[in-house]
Design a protein around this motif. Structure first.
Motif, short mmCIF file in Angstrom:
data_model
loop_
_atom_site.label_atom_id
_atom_site.label_comp_id
_atom_site.label_asym_id
_atom_site.label_seq_id
_atom_site.Cartn_x
_atom_site.Cartn_y
_atom_site.Cartn_z
N GLU A 101 0.81 -1.09 0.05
CA GLU A 101 0.00 -0.01 0.01
C GLU A 101 0.80 1.19 -0.05
OE1 GLU A 101 -3.81 0.99 2.77
OE2 GLU A 101 -1.95 1.65 3.86
N ILE A 102 2.05 1.24 0.65
CA ILE A 102 2.92 2.52 0.97
C ILE A 102 3.56 2.66 -0.33
CG2 ILE A 102 4.73 3.43 2.17
CD1 ILE A 102 3.36 1.97 4.67
N ARG A 103 4.17 1.60 -0.95
CA ARG A 103 4.76 1.86 -1.89
C ARG A 103 3.97 2.43 -3.11
NH1 ARG A 103 8.69 -3.40 -0.70
NH2 ARG A 103 9.15 -2.57 1.37
N ALA A 104 2.64 1.69 -3.26
CA ALA A 104 2.12 2.18 -4.31
C ALA A 104 1.56 3.72 -4.23
CB ALA A 104 0.77 1.27 -4.56
N ALA A 105 1.14 4.24 -3.09
CA ALA A 105 0.98 5.36 -3.01
C ALA A 105 1.81 6.52 -2.97
CB ALA A 105 0.18 5.68 -1.29
N VAL A 106 3.09 6.00 -2.66
CA VAL A 106 4.08 7.21 -2.86
C VAL A 106 4.78 6.95 -4.40
CG1 VAL A 106 6.95 7.22 -2.34
CG2 VAL A 106 5.25 6.82 -0.39
N ALA A 107 4.57 5.68 -4.88
CA ALA A 107 4.99 5.91 -6.33
C ALA A 107 3.92 6.92 -7.08
CB ALA A 107 4.75 4.42 -7.15
N GLY A 108 2.70 6.86 -6.79
CA GLY A 108 1.79 7.49 -7.43
C GLY A 108 2.00 9.03 -7.20
N GLU A 109 2.69 9.42 -6.32
CA GLU A 109 3.02 10.81 -6.19
C GLU A 109 4.55 11.27 -6.72
OE1 GLU A 109 1.35 13.42 -4.48
OE2 GLU A 109 -0.13 12.17 -5.06
N GLY A 110 4.86 10.32 -7.52
CA GLY A 110 6.14 10.42 -8.43
C GLY A 110 7.71 10.00 -7.51
N GLY A 111 7.06 8.93 -6.53
CA GLY A 111 8.29 8.66 -5.56
C GLY A 111 8.45 9.71 -4.26
N LYS A 112 7.57 10.62 -4.21
CA LYS A 112 7.74 11.45 -2.89
C LYS A 112 6.61 11.22 -1.84
CE LYS A 112 9.19 15.41 -5.91
NZ LYS A 112 8.93 17.02 -6.27
N VAL A 113 6.89 11.22 -0.59
CA VAL A 113 6.08 11.07 0.46
C VAL A 113 5.51 12.41 0.64
CG1 VAL A 113 5.78 10.70 2.97
CG2 VAL A 113 7.61 9.28 1.65
N THR A 114 4.29 12.75 0.26
CA THR A 114 3.24 13.64 0.34
C THR A 114 2.24 13.50 1.31
OG1 THR A 114 2.11 13.28 -1.62
CG2 THR A 114 4.16 14.41 -1.95
N LEU A 115 1.68 14.47 1.85
CA LEU A 115 0.45 14.38 2.52
C LEU A 115 -0.59 13.79 1.85
CD1 LEU A 115 -0.89 14.75 5.47
CD2 LEU A 115 -1.57 17.18 4.32
N ASN A 116 -0.94 14.03 0.60
CA ASN A 116 -1.63 13.32 -0.44
C ASN A 116 -1.50 11.88 -0.53
OD1 ASN A 116 -3.95 13.61 -2.33
ND2 ASN A 116 -2.48 12.77 -3.90
N ALA A 117 -0.27 11.20 -0.46
CA ALA A 117 0.15 10.09 -0.61
C ALA A 117 -0.25 9.43 0.85
CB ALA A 117 1.63 9.73 -0.85
N VAL A 118 0.05 10.03 1.85
CA VAL A 118 -0.18 9.41 3.22
C VAL A 118 -1.64 9.24 3.45
CG1 VAL A 118 -0.06 9.69 5.62
CG2 VAL A 118 1.79 10.21 4.06
N GLU A 119 -2.32 10.23 3.01
CA GLU A 119 -3.75 10.24 3.16
C GLU A 119 -4.73 9.09 2.27
OE1 GLU A 119 -5.97 11.74 5.13
OE2 GLU A 119 -4.43 12.97 5.96
N LYS A 120 -4.02 8.28 1.22
CA LYS A 120 -4.40 7.39 0.77
C LYS A 120 -4.32 5.96 1.17
CE LYS A 120 -3.89 9.67 -4.01
NZ LYS A 120 -3.29 9.86 -5.14
N MET A 121 -3.12 6.01 2.40
CA MET A 121 -2.83 4.63 2.81
C MET A 121 -3.99 4.30 4.03
SD MET A 121 1.11 5.73 3.10
CE MET A 121 2.10 6.37 1.67
#
Length: 486
Positions: free
Chosen positions: A307-327
């Motif tokens: 879950e985490i790696r997919a969400a971060v990949a979806g943000e271009g490899g960056k840990v963003t608040l948007n990525a974290v909210e998807k987890m």
């Protein structure tokens, strides 16, 4: 599991307080040495067949003048402690005793103020302002500081076969909070590496009445549970901490006159909120999360990593608040850790008027002025609300049914579904705490596929000693390797 909505029967509150002086000391010994907190409360629930009852809570004589409370020990009765129209929160933050204000510059800081007191809204607004002004700094500061923690952990595993996560977390969390809140790492100032040690000593003087260190009982009873330790012990440490906050929080302190606060009172409150509330909380929360994950099935680790790696990949490899909210699974895991082991286990409030408290089965009359006490782990492990309540279930809060249970996660002095305000006593950093918990899980499973650890107990939380790490096979920094305990 839904509780009955039928009107409860009004009953006398069962239980009692026993003989003055003698019974509170006997109960204190049960609480610390012969039963432990969980069994102390559960045994009395079982004896009286009630989750609302009268009992004594530590520390008792001579630390606290009155150990008598009405205990609320289920998910339905516990929320009365959040209703500031019914209970007063003045000077009850640590319970039936209050540490000397000499430990806080002579001020009663926000945690000890009732919302009806004028200073409460001013100080809490200051805390909201600091959090809002620094919200964009949290994720970068966390990533920077905890990357260093993981690198040290790997080095310790390679050389010694184990790594003490708590010790690393203590040092890292202190620097992270200074950088996130004020933009200044404490370790880069005159404090150097002493900040965590000075903070822990200061925290200990306030919380030792609620601790056991494993020393001989008679020694602990005399030193920790009978009389307060002199604030002078931490005077120099507090002075050094205060200087750091006075310098680092300069921009926040420049605006406090608009709130009607003196610079000095504001600084003491920022110190308390950062060191006691935030740092003290992270000392318990982050080892707690990692400890529960260490006990979980490896399949949960795999699901989190995916879950985490997919969400971060979806943000271009960056840990963003948007990525974290998807987890969603990551968030559920953190909620479940907060449910199983809330960082603050005790809540208190004095009845402002005669009132009725309802449990699942009955209603009870409480008189004005009586102290109401809640032991949160029993409330958040209520089997009438949670299936398999004593088990850590990482995906408990997923889906429509899982989301209905989120309101019963109440670690923040209020339901997770409600919002802190200047008019209530809910933790002003509630959202930040949950975010930091999620960031730990995110950073961990970006780097590692799975791990093992020995999990024990230490003071008010979990002791986690990592014994192996399996690096992520998807990591660009290294190939998959396993470091095991020698």
């Amino acid at each position: 599991m839904a509780a009955s909505d039928a009107a409860p029967t009004v009953k006398e509150i069962p239980g009692g307080y026993g003989m003055p002086f003698v019974s509170p000391i006997r109960d204190r010994l049960d609480f610390y040495y012969f039963q432990g907190a969980d069994k102390y409360f559960q045994s009395r629930v079982d004896k009286h067949h009630s989750t609302v009852l009268r009992l004594n809570v530590p520390p008792g004589p001579f630390m606290a003048s009155d150990p008598r409370v009405v205990a609320v020990l289920d998910a339905k009765s516990f929320p009365v402690l959040f209703d500031v129209s019914k209970v007063e929160k003045k000077n009850v933050f640590t319970g039936t005793y209050m540490p000397s204000t000499s430990l806080t510059g002579g001020y009663r800081v926000c945690s000890y103020l009732d919302p009806s007191e004028p200073s409460h809204a001013k100080v809490k607004q200051l805390l909201f302002n600091v959090l809002a002004s620094r919200k964009d700094a949290v994720i970068p500061a966390f990533r920077t500081n905890f990357t260093g923690l993981f690198q040290t952990m790997e080095s310790q595993l390679a050389s010694a076969g184990k790594s003490d996560f708590n010790k690393l977390n203590d040092n890292t969390s202190f620097d992270f909070l200074g950088e996130a809140y004020f933009g200044v790492r404490p370790s880069s100032t005159e404090l150097g590496s002493t900040g965590p040690t000075k903070s822990t000593k200061w925290l200990f003087l306030q919380l030792c009445p609620l601790m056991t260190l494993g020393l001989p009982k008679i020694l602990e009873e005399l030193l920790l549970h009978t009389f307060p330790l002199p604030p002078l012990i931490a005077k120099g440490d507090y002075k050094a901490l205060y200087k750091y906050f006075s310098d680092a929080a300069g921009s926040a302190l420049d605006s406090v006159e608009k709130l009607g606060l003196s610079r000095e009172e504001a600084c003491h409150n920022l110190l308390f909120a950062t060191v006691f509330n935030s740092y003290g909380g992270m000392k318990v929360l982050l080892p707690g999360i990692l400890g529960w994950l260490a006990k979980a099935e490896e399949s949960l680790h795999a699901q989190l990593a995916k879950e985490i790696r997919a969400a971060v990949a979806g943000e271009g490899g960056k840990v963003t608040l948007n990525a974290v909210e998807k987890m969603e699974l990551t968030r559920s895991v953190v909620y479940e850790a907060l449910r199983m082991d809330p960082p603050v286990k005790y809540q208190y409030g004095k009845a402002k008027q005669d009132l009725v408290i309802e449990s699942h089965d009955a209603a009870y009359q409480v008189k004005k002025g009586e102290m109401i006490f809640g032991y949160q782990p029993l409330a958040t492990r209520d089997p009438k609300v949670f299936d398999k309540a004593e088990q850590f279930i990482g995906d408990r809060f997923l889906g429509d049914e899982g989301k209905k249970l989120i309101k019963y996660v109440v670690w923040s002095n209020g339901p997770e579904t409600e919002t802190p305000s200047v008019a209530n006593k809910q933790c002003p950093g509630k959202e930040l705490v949950v975010l930091v918990g999620r960031l730990l899980v995110v950073e961990f499973f970006l780097r590692y596929d799975t791990f093992t650890a020995d999990v024990g107990t230490i003071l008010l939380g979990s002791q986690v000693t990592v014994t192996s790490l399996t690096k992520s096979s998807a990591s660009s920094s290294s190939s998959s390797t396993t470091t095991t305990n020698l």
